[in-house]
Motif scaffolding. Structure first.
Motif, short mmCIF file in Angstrom:
data_model
loop_
_atom_site.label_atom_id
_atom_site.label_comp_id
_atom_site.label_asym_id
_atom_site.label_seq_id
_atom_site.Cartn_x
_atom_site.Cartn_y
_atom_site.Cartn_z
N ARG A 1 62.10 46.58 86.97
CA ARG A 1 60.79 47.18 87.22
C ARG A 1 60.08 46.45 88.35
O ARG A 1 59.49 47.06 89.25
N GLU B 1 56.80 56.64 94.64
CA GLU B 1 57.52 55.51 94.05
C GLU B 1 56.56 54.32 93.95
O GLU B 1 55.60 54.23 94.72
N PRO B 2 56.83 53.37 93.03
CA PRO B 2 55.91 52.24 92.86
C PRO B 2 55.62 51.49 94.17
O PRO B 2 54.48 51.12 94.43
N ASN B 3 56.67 51.28 95.00
CA ASN B 3 56.45 50.48 96.20
C ASN B 3 55.63 51.21 97.25
O ASN B 3 55.14 50.60 98.19
N ILE C 1 50.63 48.43 95.36
CA ILE C 1 50.16 47.74 94.17
C ILE C 1 50.89 46.42 94.04
O ILE C 1 51.95 46.22 94.60
N GLY D 1 53.66 53.79 88.55
CA GLY D 1 54.71 54.69 89.00
C GLY D 1 56.07 54.33 88.43
O GLY D 1 57.09 54.84 88.87
N LEU D 2 56.09 53.45 87.46
CA LEU D 2 57.36 53.05 86.85
C LEU D 2 57.79 54.03 85.79
O LEU D 2 58.94 54.06 85.37
N SER E 1 61.44 44.92 90.76
CA SER E 1 62.08 45.23 92.04
C SER E 1 61.61 46.59 92.55
O SER E 1 61.54 46.81 93.75
N ARG E 2 61.29 47.49 91.64
CA ARG E 2 60.78 48.81 92.09
C ARG E 2 59.39 48.67 92.68
O ARG E 2 59.05 49.32 93.66
N VAL E 3 58.56 47.81 92.05
CA VAL E 3 57.23 47.58 92.60
C VAL E 3 57.34 46.91 93.97
O VAL E 3 56.61 47.23 94.91
N ASP E 4 58.31 45.99 94.10
CA ASP E 4 58.51 45.29 95.37
C ASP E 4 59.21 46.16 96.41
O ASP E 4 59.31 45.78 97.57
N GLY E 5 59.73 47.32 95.98
CA GLY E 5 60.39 48.20 96.92
C GLY E 5 61.74 47.69 97.38
O GLY E 5 62.12 47.86 98.54
#
Lengths: 298, 355
Positions: free
Chosen positions: A194, B71-73, B77, B51-52, A196-200
């Protein structure tokens, strides 16, 4: 319990444990370590069919290293071992990652890939021998479909027969590697994904920089298991190629057994066995070191 | 600073609805705490904002941008997770810089951002260590640093303090609060700990069963709980609830009659059964009869250090009172209790709504 304590002389629990273990310890020390020592001793004698205890120093090793058949066998150990371990890890990892990505029908795929491990190397060897036999196997099948010039003649070529061993071995063991690596992948904290998804961060970079390095101890476990298969590889070769054509697919285990029991050359076989033992010890030492390195990294 | 607008969000797993039509408007720079017991949907709501987690229906807007499908990135945020979720194979520095590295930032940019965040969190001396060599509090700082580096305008915290011991938790709480003041960004913080909610939030949203029960300032939530659930969940020791009967301007609990002329009714009252709620610190206990008190039986004393909790029996119903520690031991079995009119909450016994 209290009654037996009063009527019998009391043994301390530690003593009892040692007594229980004694037969096993004796068996291991005499049967296992004793045999190893005996083999090493015999390798320094000129024993033929029966042991002779006369010191001849490193003569046998010299003769062994000059034997072409041993050179081929020892070299094959590394060709077969390197390719077998490499492809098992590669396929195992790719399959494990696919499963981890949530491919549909995961449990069915898992069973299919794991199935070969349930077969012994003898059965694996037989199955592939039939498959690769030009007159009954794949070649004949493809020709019957219309491709008359199709040739799949790996078994009878001295240069390529060793690769048939790799194919059969990888088919047999890649599933096990997959299962072990998959368990490792599953144990990774899902919050890391999760994050890593926020970090893209793209998935492949996560696998490359984070997940596979995290799996290092698991990879080492696979390496050790697969290395053991390589070192003791015997049945597969005997069944699939019989060491041939010629002795192009010979491996140390087959060389040793042949010399012990068929060629009545105990001294040469013992020298070969001692070299094989040294090889195993070297592999274990390297893996222990790299495991320590892996632990320090995490 | 981002305004977050959530409209009619629905999220269900199979037949279980985890978020039931949630709407929320978070003003820029706000520190909003989502508070609720486990399974109330607060973490799911946070995941949806990040967005997760996909939502079945509803929209999420950041300022004027609809981010529901992003997407989250792509949402700009920063997020801090309960288990910190650091990349264990990388040093703290590499952890913080990984997102920048992937997005193609130059070495100088990465160095500048990481140094800035590390200074802010006082972790400069830890940057070359791996997560395994850091304590829980230090890992948490690195995780916050990783979120800061990306220049987010909205920060999300998913129970970030629950894995820390009590002392560290207090320290980190104060630090997160001062971080919010320095950054001026919008913070959304999920917790089940009401102390965290009360101390950190500019506004608290109390959730239960997939809906927001009440949203308001911590004081509002504590003093004027909108539902019985909120009244019960917030406050420790908990509010006492007694069955009562409402008549015009008075309330009867058994033979005890309480004057309600000072009570601000949410809507014109209808006589009938109600639930009477009173916080322990709003109950006064006297050894002798005084004006407006009711006789009650003292059943137990719980000294808590700073004050003592008394358990009382008022005509067969249990309630608690929080009194200074020196009062407790001197009391006889029969005492006289009074209710502070400003501390009374009345609820509809059926719907649980505040009257």
């Amino acid at each position: 319990m209290t009654i037996s304590h009063r009527t019998r002389p009391r043994l301390r629990p530690r003593t009892v444990a040692q007594l229980v273990l004694l037969p096993t310890i004796l068996l291991t020390v005499i049967g296992y370590h004793g045999s190893i020592l005996w083999t090493i001793v015999l390798s320094f004698t000129p024993s033929r069919m029966l042991p002779v205890y006369r010191w001849t120093g490193f003569d046998m090793y010299e003769r062994l290293l000059n034997t072409e058949r041993w050179q081929v066998a020892y070299q094959n150990l590394f060709i077969f071992g390197g390719l077998y371990i490499g492809f098992c890890l590669l396929f195992g990892l790719v399959l494990a990652i696919l499963l981890d990505q949530g491919v549909k029908g995961r449990s069915i795929l898992q069973t299919i890939f794991l199935y070969p491990i349930a077969l012994s190397f003898v059965v694996t060897g037989l199955a592939w021998k039939w498959l690769l036999n030009p007159t009954t196997g794949l070649q004949d099948f493809v020709r019957s479909l219309g491709w008359e010039n199709f040739t799949l003649d790996l078994l009878s070529s001295p240069d390529r027969a060793i690769y048939t061993l790799v194919i059969a071995g990888v088919w047999h063991s890649a599933g096990l590697t997959m299962v072990i690596l998959f368990a490792g992948l599953q144990s990774i904290d899902h919050e890391i994904w999760r994050a890593s998804r926020v970090d893209g961060i793209p998935r492949w970079r996560m696998y490359l920089h984070v997940v596979i390095p995290m799996l290092w101890p698991v990879v080492v476990t696979c390496l050790v298991l697969l290395s053991m298969n390589v070192v003791r590889s015997y049945e597969l070769i005997v069944v699939l190629t019989g060491g041939g054509p010629g002795f192009s697919t010979d491996v140390p285990a087959k060389f040793i057994i042949d010399h012990y029991f068929a060629r009545q050359s105990v001294c040469l076989a013992s020298a070969a066995e001692t070299l094989r033992l040294l090889t195993v010890a070297a592999i274990l030492a390297i893996s222990a070191l790299s495991r320590r390195g892996g632990e320090a990294a995490t | 600073m981002t305004r977050v607008r959530i409209e009619n969000l629905v999220r269900s797993y199979g037949t279980v609805q985890v978020l039931k039509d949630v709407s929320l408007d978070i003003t820029p720079g706000e520190f909003l705490v989502l508070l609720g017991p486990s399974g109330c949907g607060k973490s799911t709501l946070l995941s949806a904002i990040a967005g997760l987690d996909e939502v079945q229906s509803g929209r999420i807007h950041f300022d004027d941008r609809d981010v529901t499908a992003l997407e989250p990135n792509e949402r700009e945020i920063g997020m801090v997770f309960q288990s910190y979720a650091l990349y264990p194979t990388m040093t703290a520095r590499a952890n913080m810089a990984f997102a920048l590295r992937v997005s193609g930032a130059t070495k100088a940019q990465m160095e500048e951002r990481v140094t800035w965040a590390a200074n802010l969190l006082q972790i400069t001396h830890l940057l070359d260590r791996k997560p395994g060599q850091l304590s829980g509090g230090q890992r948490q700082r690195v995780a916050i640093g990783r979120a800061l580096v990306r220049q987010a305008r909205l920060f999300l915290f998913d129970e970030p303090l629950s894995n820390l011991d009590a002392k560290l938790r207090n320290e980190m709480r104060a630090e997160i609060k001062s971080l919010h003041e320095r950054l001026g960004a919008t913070f959304i913080f999920v917790t089940h700990d009401q102390i965290e909610a009360m101390t950190l939030a500019t506004r608290v949203a109390v959730m239960s069963g997939g809906i927001i029960q009440q949203i308001g300032t911590p004081e509002d939530i504590y003093r004027r709980p909108a539902t019985r659930f909120v009244a019960d969940f917030v406050g420790s020791p908990a509010m006492s609830f007694l069955d009562a009967t409402l008549a015009d301007q008075t309330l009867d609990i058994g033979p005890a009659r309480i004057d309600l002329s000072a009570y601000a009714f949410a809507k014109p009252p209808a006589p009938g059964p109600v639930t009477f709620g009173i916080r322990p610190e709003r109950v006064s206990v006297h050894p002798e009869v005084t004006l407006g008190t009711h006789p009650a039986r003292l059943t137990a004393r719980e000294p808590m250090g700073a004050d003592t909790l008394l358990w009382l029996d008022l005509h067969g119903q249990r309630l608690s009172a929080r009194v200074p520690p020196e009062i407790g031991p001197a009391l006889q079995d029969t005492v006289h209790i009074g209710f502070d009119p400003a501390g009374i909450s009345l609820f509809d016994p059926k719907s649980g709504l505040r009257l």
